[in-house]
Motif scaffolding. Structure first.
Motif, PDB file in Angstrom:
ATOM      1  N   ALA A  82      -3.107 -16.334  69.663  1.00 49.85           N
ATOM      2  CA  ALA A  82      -3.814 -17.062  69.260  1.00 49.85           C
ATOM      3  C   ALA A  82      -3.047 -18.300  69.725  1.00 49.85           C
ATOM      4  CB  ALA A  82      -2.858 -16.937  67.822  1.00 49.85           C
ATOM      5  N   SER A  83      -3.927 -19.231  70.267  1.00 50.28           N
ATOM      6  CA  SER A  83      -4.049 -20.781  70.856  1.00 50.28           C
ATOM      7  C   SER A  83      -4.364 -21.774  70.055  1.00 50.28           C
ATOM      8  CB  SER A  83      -5.194 -20.479  72.129  1.00 50.28           C
ATOM      9  OG  SER A  83      -6.306 -20.702  71.328  1.00 50.28           O
ATOM     10  N   ARG A  84      -3.815 -21.012  68.973  1.00 46.68           N
ATOM     11  CA  ARG A  84      -4.097 -22.555  67.934  1.00 46.68           C
ATOM     12  C   ARG A  84      -3.889 -21.506  66.617  1.00 46.68           C
ATOM     13  NH1 ARG A  84      -7.271 -19.390  63.981  1.00 46.68           N
ATOM     14  NH2 ARG A  84      -9.204 -19.380  64.586  1.00 46.68           N
ATOM     15  N   ALA A 107       4.633 -19.655  74.535  1.00 46.36           N
ATOM     16  CA  ALA A 107       4.657 -20.713  74.962  1.00 46.36           C
ATOM     17  C   ALA A 107       3.986 -22.065  74.822  1.00 46.36           C
ATOM     18  CB  ALA A 107       3.794 -19.571  76.330  1.00 46.36           C
ATOM     19  N   ASN A 108       3.107 -22.812  76.059  1.00 43.54           N
ATOM     20  CA  ASN A 108       2.802 -24.333  76.041  1.00 43.54           C
ATOM     21  C   ASN A 108       1.934 -24.225  77.210  1.00 43.54           C
ATOM     22  OD1 ASN A 108       4.560 -25.657  74.475  1.00 43.54           O
ATOM     23  ND2 ASN A 108       5.937 -25.837  75.853  1.00 43.54           N
ATOM     24  N   ASP A 109       0.302 -24.743  77.030  1.00 46.08           N
ATOM     25  CA  ASP A 109      -0.622 -24.996  77.611  1.00 46.08           C
ATOM     26  C   ASP A 109      -1.356 -26.193  77.630  1.00 46.08           C
ATOM     27  OD1 ASP A 109      -2.669 -23.582  78.715  1.00 46.08           O
ATOM     28  OD2 ASP A 109      -4.815 -23.414  77.320  1.00 46.08           O
ATOM     29  N   GLY A 110      -2.100 -26.549  78.694  1.00 41.54           N
ATOM     30  CA  GLY A 110      -2.982 -28.007  79.149  1.00 41.54           C
ATOM     31  C   GLY A 110      -4.422 -27.217  79.076  1.00 41.54           C
ATOM     32  N   ILE A 111      -4.916 -27.456  78.389  1.00 43.77           N
ATOM     33  CA  ILE A 111      -6.784 -27.195  78.434  1.00 43.77           C
ATOM     34  C   ILE A 111      -6.763 -27.867  80.142  1.00 43.77           C
ATOM     35  CG2 ILE A 111      -8.882 -27.217  77.935  1.00 43.77           C
ATOM     36  CD1 ILE A 111      -7.887 -26.496  74.836  1.00 43.77           C
ATOM     37  N   SER A 112      -7.965 -27.403  80.868  1.00 41.31           N
ATOM     38  CA  SER A 112      -8.007 -27.487  82.178  1.00 41.31           C
ATOM     39  C   SER A 112      -9.822 -27.836  81.825  1.00 41.31           C
ATOM     40  CB  SER A 112      -7.442 -26.851  83.577  1.00 41.31           C
ATOM     41  OG  SER A 112      -5.734 -27.004  82.799  1.00 41.31           O
ATOM     42  N   PRO A 250      -0.040 -25.551  71.756  1.00 38.87           N
ATOM     43  CA  PRO A 250       1.527 -24.407  72.394  1.00 38.87           C
ATOM     44  C   PRO A 250       0.751 -23.088  71.252  1.00 38.87           C
ATOM     45  CG  PRO A 250       1.711 -25.018  69.512  1.00 38.87           C
ATOM     46  CD  PRO A 250       0.752 -26.064  70.459  1.00 38.87           C
ATOM     47  N   LEU A 251       1.087 -22.099  72.127  1.00 35.47           N
ATOM     48  CA  LEU A 251       0.806 -21.129  72.222  1.00 35.47           C
ATOM     49  C   LEU A 251       0.989 -20.127  71.199  1.00 35.47           C
ATOM     50  CD1 LEU A 251      -0.299 -20.185  76.041  1.00 35.47           C
ATOM     51  CD2 LEU A 251      -2.490 -21.456  73.710  1.00 35.47           C
TER      52      LEU A 251
END
Length: 309
Positions: A82-84, A107-112, A250-251
């Motif tokens: 899940a990305s949310r 993990a973490n993510d930054g929407i590009s 966060p992921l």
């Protein structure tokens, strides 16, 4: 007792390993589905885990965060990528179906935000401009409509479908409300199609997770985002320090509690946290901060105690 779980402390992580008097090897199949953003992370973790545990097979599907939760709440899979976070409506479905779970931040993510390589006119977009482009009812169809001085070039939009957690997150933080998005764009749960679409249209614009940009940096141009404190591009440092606002997130991986009681599933989650930084680096993700990793390892150890006593 056929399988006894040995709790082995390796560093700060409590790992689950199957053991019997004869040290029986792990075996079985682990099923995961969900986010196209988290899927590659789970796949990278599975590849490393399976090398050490030849008897275990991990399958990873990509049906979007919402699609993954639907299968999860129908008791069809062990893990939901899940990305949310899970929505309250999804939690109710799981509860009504008798599905209990434990959630882990992995993990973490930054929407590009990306454009075509031939795009020479934009290096940074404000969140207000992104909202004007993507909100429900938007009439912006050409780049000149976005900002004075931009060329009279068709604006071709590509993005995640409505089952995507990336869609949910982006729409909420940029447009101010979940689901508040224009629908006249090419929507897909396959991020590779977004890559191809933007790369094939001079006026293309799209968004997806940081790892997909890194994989396709030679095909796309990354656009900085100004959330009110200047233009900022997603990076490991910017995301971990909370500087890439508002598109850092966060992921998660959700595990069904009955599945977590199986030695191979508990061991797989433990493998992720014992190798989190290596997996994140290999798959192009932004690793957890020290505080996040400490919390995740604690949650994992508590889940083990609840599962195995």
């Amino acid at each position: 007792m056929k399988n006894v779980i040995a709790l082995v402390v390796i560093g700060a992580v409590v790992l689950a390993a199957s053991a019997t008097a004869g040290v029986k090897a792990l075996g079985g199949t682990i099923t995961a589905d969900g986010s196209s953003t988290v899927g590659p992370y789970t796949t990278a973790a599975a590849e490393g885990f399976q090398k050490k545990n030849r008897g275990v097979r991990v399958t990873v599907g990509i049906s979007g965060t919402g699609g993954g939760f639907e299968r999860f709440c129908r008791d069809e899979i062990d893990l939901s990528d899940a990305s949310r976070p899970m929505k309250s409506s999804e939690a109710i479905k799981c509860r009504d179906a008798g599905v209990e779970w434990v959630a882990f931040t992995v993990a973490n993510d930054g929407i590009s935000v990306v454009v075509n390589k031939q795009n020479t006119w934009v290096d940074c977009l404000t969140t207000a401009e992104l909202k004007a482009i993507w909100q429900t009812g938007s009439k912006l169809t050409r780049w000149k409509d976005v900002r004075a001085g931009f060329p009279d070039e068709p604006l071709k939009l590509f993005g995640p479908g409505t089952d995507s957690g990336t869609f949910d997150f982006f729409t909420e933080v940029i447009n101010g409300k979940g689901g508040n998005s224009r629908s006249d764009y090419l929507a897909t749960e396959n991020d590779n199609i977004i890559v191809q679409g933007v790369a094939g249209e001079k006026g293309g614009l799209g968004y997806f997770g940081f790892s997909y940009y890194e994989e396709n940096a030679d095909k796309l141009k990354l656009v900085k985002v100004d959330g009110g404190k200047g233009c900022m591009a997603p990076s490991v440092n910017a995301v971990q320090k909370g500087q890439y606002k508002p598109l850092a997130r966060p992921l998660f991986i959700y595990a069904k509690r009955p599945s977590f009681k199986r030695p191979e599933v508990a061991a797989f989650i433990g493998y992720m946290f014992n190798n989190e930084r290596a997996i994140a680096k290999r798959a192009g993700y932004i690793s957890l901060t020290d505080r996040q990793l400490k919390k995740a390892r604690y949650q994992y150890s508590q889940a083990l105690k609840k599962a195995f006593g």
